[in-house]
Design a protein around this motif. Structure first.
Motif, PDB file in Angstrom:
ATOM      1  N   THR A  30       0.809  -1.218   0.000  1.00  0.00           N
ATOM      2  CA  THR A  30       0.000   0.000   0.000  1.00  0.00           C
ATOM      3  C   THR A  30       0.843   1.268   0.000  1.00  0.00           C
ATOM      4  N   LEU A  31       2.149   1.160   0.236  1.00  0.00           N
ATOM      5  CA  LEU A  31       3.002   2.351   0.263  1.00  0.00           C
ATOM      6  C   LEU A  31       3.202   2.960  -1.120  1.00  0.00           C
ATOM      7  N   GLY A  32       3.203   2.132  -2.151  1.00  0.00           N
ATOM      8  CA  GLY A  32       3.387   2.644  -3.499  1.00  0.00           C
ATOM      9  C   GLY A  32       4.839   2.955  -3.840  1.00  0.00           C
ATOM     10  N   ILE A  36      11.963  -0.033  -0.561  1.00  0.00           N
ATOM     11  CA  ILE A  36      11.474   0.188   0.796  1.00  0.00           C
ATOM     12  C   ILE A  36      12.592  -0.079   1.793  1.00  0.00           C
ATOM     13  N   THR A  37      12.824   0.888   2.662  1.00  0.00           N
ATOM     14  CA  THR A  37      13.817   0.782   3.729  1.00  0.00           C
ATOM     15  C   THR A  37      13.114   1.043   5.063  1.00  0.00           C
ATOM     16  N   PRO A  38      13.767   0.770   6.174  1.00  0.00           N
ATOM     17  CA  PRO A  38      13.148   1.091   7.466  1.00  0.00           C
ATOM     18  C   PRO A  38      12.852   2.580   7.626  1.00  0.00           C
ATOM     19  N   GLU A  39      13.644   3.442   7.014  1.00  0.00           N
ATOM     20  CA  GLU A  39      13.389   4.880   7.084  1.00  0.00           C
ATOM     21  C   GLU A  39      12.105   5.249   6.341  1.00  0.00           C
ATOM     22  N   LYS A  43       8.742   6.976   7.990  1.00  0.00           N
ATOM     23  CA  LYS A  43       8.135   8.192   7.447  1.00  0.00           C
ATOM     24  C   LYS A  43       6.673   7.983   7.081  1.00  0.00           C
ATOM     25  N   ALA A  44       6.330   6.755   6.697  1.00  0.00           N
ATOM     26  CA  ALA A  44       4.959   6.459   6.284  1.00  0.00           C
ATOM     27  C   ALA A  44       4.010   6.383   7.471  1.00  0.00           C
ATOM     28  N   ILE A  66       9.017  -5.192  -5.871  1.00  0.00           N
ATOM     29  CA  ILE A  66       9.549  -4.185  -4.960  1.00  0.00           C
ATOM     30  C   ILE A  66      10.908  -4.650  -4.442  1.00  0.00           C
ATOM     31  N   THR A  67      11.710  -3.688  -4.027  1.00  0.00           N
ATOM     32  CA  THR A  67      12.990  -3.971  -3.406  1.00  0.00           C
ATOM     33  C   THR A  67      12.864  -3.593  -1.934  1.00  0.00           C
ATOM     34  N   VAL A  68      13.161  -4.534  -1.056  1.00  0.00           N
ATOM     35  CA  VAL A  68      12.976  -4.315   0.370  1.00  0.00           C
ATOM     36  C   VAL A  68      14.317  -4.475   1.082  1.00  0.00           C
TER      37      VAL A  68
END
Length: 88
Positions: A30-32, A36-39, A43-44, A66-68
């Motif tokens: 759902t972040l779009g 994606i990082t912990p930061e 922020k989300a 996605i890249t996590v």
């Protein structure tokens, strides 16, 4: 005999236990974001406190790649991130 000696002792507290902030794949979807990082998660508006490492759980199906970047992944999350989105 005092009460604290009469009552049996139960359990064990492991002082070396490492606790994680857990995040499910449905929240990542759902972040779009594509990376994606912990930061990014903090922020989300996540419930991450920033002091504990992040663990990703595989509780959803991904529709895009996605890249996590996280500290730990569950087995199902790892499988779904690496090749699960192709099976949709």
């Amino acid at each position: 005999m005092p009460l604290h000696r009469r009552v049996p002792k139960r359990g064990f507290t492991n002082i070396f236990r490492e606790e994680y902030d857990v995040v499910n794949l449905d929240r990542l979807a759902t972040l779009g974001e594509t990376e994606i990082t912990p930061e990014v998660l903090k922020k989300a508006g996540g419930r991450l406190n920033g002091r504990q490492p992040v663990k990703i759980l595989g509780n959803a199906r991904l529709k895009t790649a996605i890249t996590v970047h996280a500290h730990k992944f569950s087995k199902t999350a790892h499988e779904k991130i690496t090749n699960g989105w192709r099976q949709v």
